[in-house]
Design a protein around this motif. Structure first.
Motif, mmCIF file in Angstrom:
data_model
loop_
_atom_site.group_PDB
_atom_site.id
_atom_site.type_symbol
_atom_site.label_atom_id
_atom_site.label_comp_id
_atom_site.label_asym_id
_atom_site.label_seq_id
_atom_site.Cartn_x
_atom_site.Cartn_y
_atom_site.Cartn_z
ATOM 1 N N ALA A 169 -28.428 -17.514 22.638
ATOM 2 C CA ALA A 169 -27.444 -16.492 22.274
ATOM 3 C C ALA A 169 -26.189 -16.676 23.122
ATOM 4 N N GLU A 170 -25.121 -16.046 22.669
ATOM 5 C CA GLU A 170 -23.875 -16.060 23.425
ATOM 6 C C GLU A 170 -24.077 -15.262 24.717
ATOM 7 N N ILE A 171 -23.397 -15.700 25.781
ATOM 8 C CA ILE A 171 -23.524 -15.036 27.085
ATOM 9 C C ILE A 171 -22.410 -14.012 27.243
ATOM 10 N N VAL A 172 -22.719 -12.871 27.811
ATOM 11 C CA VAL A 172 -21.720 -11.885 28.202
ATOM 12 C C VAL A 172 -21.878 -11.698 29.718
ATOM 13 N N LYS A 186 -21.188 -4.208 21.697
ATOM 14 C CA LYS A 186 -20.650 -5.564 21.852
ATOM 15 C C LYS A 186 -21.611 -6.472 22.626
ATOM 16 N N ALA A 187 -22.493 -5.866 23.436
ATOM 17 C CA ALA A 187 -23.466 -6.654 24.224
ATOM 18 C C ALA A 187 -24.754 -6.909 23.448
ATOM 19 N N ARG A 188 -24.970 -6.198 22.349
ATOM 20 C CA ARG A 188 -26.219 -6.337 21.576
ATOM 21 C C ARG A 188 -26.355 -7.766 21.039
ATOM 22 N N GLY A 189 -27.556 -8.337 21.238
ATOM 23 C CA GLY A 189 -27.832 -9.689 20.737
ATOM 24 C C GLY A 189 -27.325 -10.784 21.646
#
Length: 191
Positions: A169-172, A186-189
């Motif tokens: 998954a994309e990193i935040v 926006k942080a979900r997933g």
């Protein structure tokens, strides 16, 4: 409580209160050099209206205290007469070390304590106790785009494992839980 349980409790409490009296045990704490503290001088003239406070009489001991007085005195005398309790505590902490629930060290500590207490002439039994036991698994993480590079990670105790194939998954990036909460959906997933 059975009498033997009460005696063990008294022994434990007394051991705790007088366990650190060894003057020969080295310490890792550096003490500052002793310094002289000037003595306080009483005033030259005491005011007439100040009287020394009278000490309140100690409360009368409960009948229960008298029941254990002789046993407590024997425990104190034994604790002062040798270093056996200190040596056992030293072995437990220095040789066996931290004893987290479910750990091999805890099993070693229990076996050692049972054998030691039995050798001292105590009646010993082990009872089953159910406790949470988190076991660290294999941990890994890596960046796959725009470059491929491994990351150093350490899961917190109690961390839930992921599926064998892992998660992509994309990193935040956040620095605090507040920043994470502010992202909301926006942080979900994302990782």
């Amino acid at each position: 409580m059975k009498p033997s349980t009460r005696h063990a409790l008294v022994a434990t409490l007394l051991f705790t209160s007088c366990g650190g009296q060894s003057a020969t045990r080295p310490t890792a704490v550096a003490s500052p050099a002793p310094r002289e503290i000037p003595a306080l001088k009483p005033p030259a003239v005491m005011p007439a209206n100040i009287m020394a406070p009278e000490a309140a009489p100690p409360p009368a001991p409960s009948p229960l205290v008298a029941t254990y007085r002789e046993t407590a005195q024997r425990i104190f005398a034994a604790a002062r007469s040798d270093q056996d309790a200190w040596k056992k505590l030293e072995y437990l902490t220095d040789r066996i070390g931290p004893r987290l629930s479910g750990s091999v060290a805890l099993d070693r500590a229990i076996a050692w304590a049972m054998a030691t207490m039995a050798a001292d002439g105590h009646e010993v039994r082990k009872e089953k106790v159910m406790v949470p036991n988190w076991v660290r698994g294999e941990e890994s993480a890596e960046i796959v785009l725009p470059i491929q590079r491994g990351l150093r990670v350490l899961g917190l105790g109690g961390t839930v494992g992921t599926a064998k194939k892992g998660i992509v998954a994309e990193i935040v990036v956040v620095s605090t839980f507040e920043e994470l909460e502010a992202l909301g959906d926006k942080a979900r997933g994302r990782i």
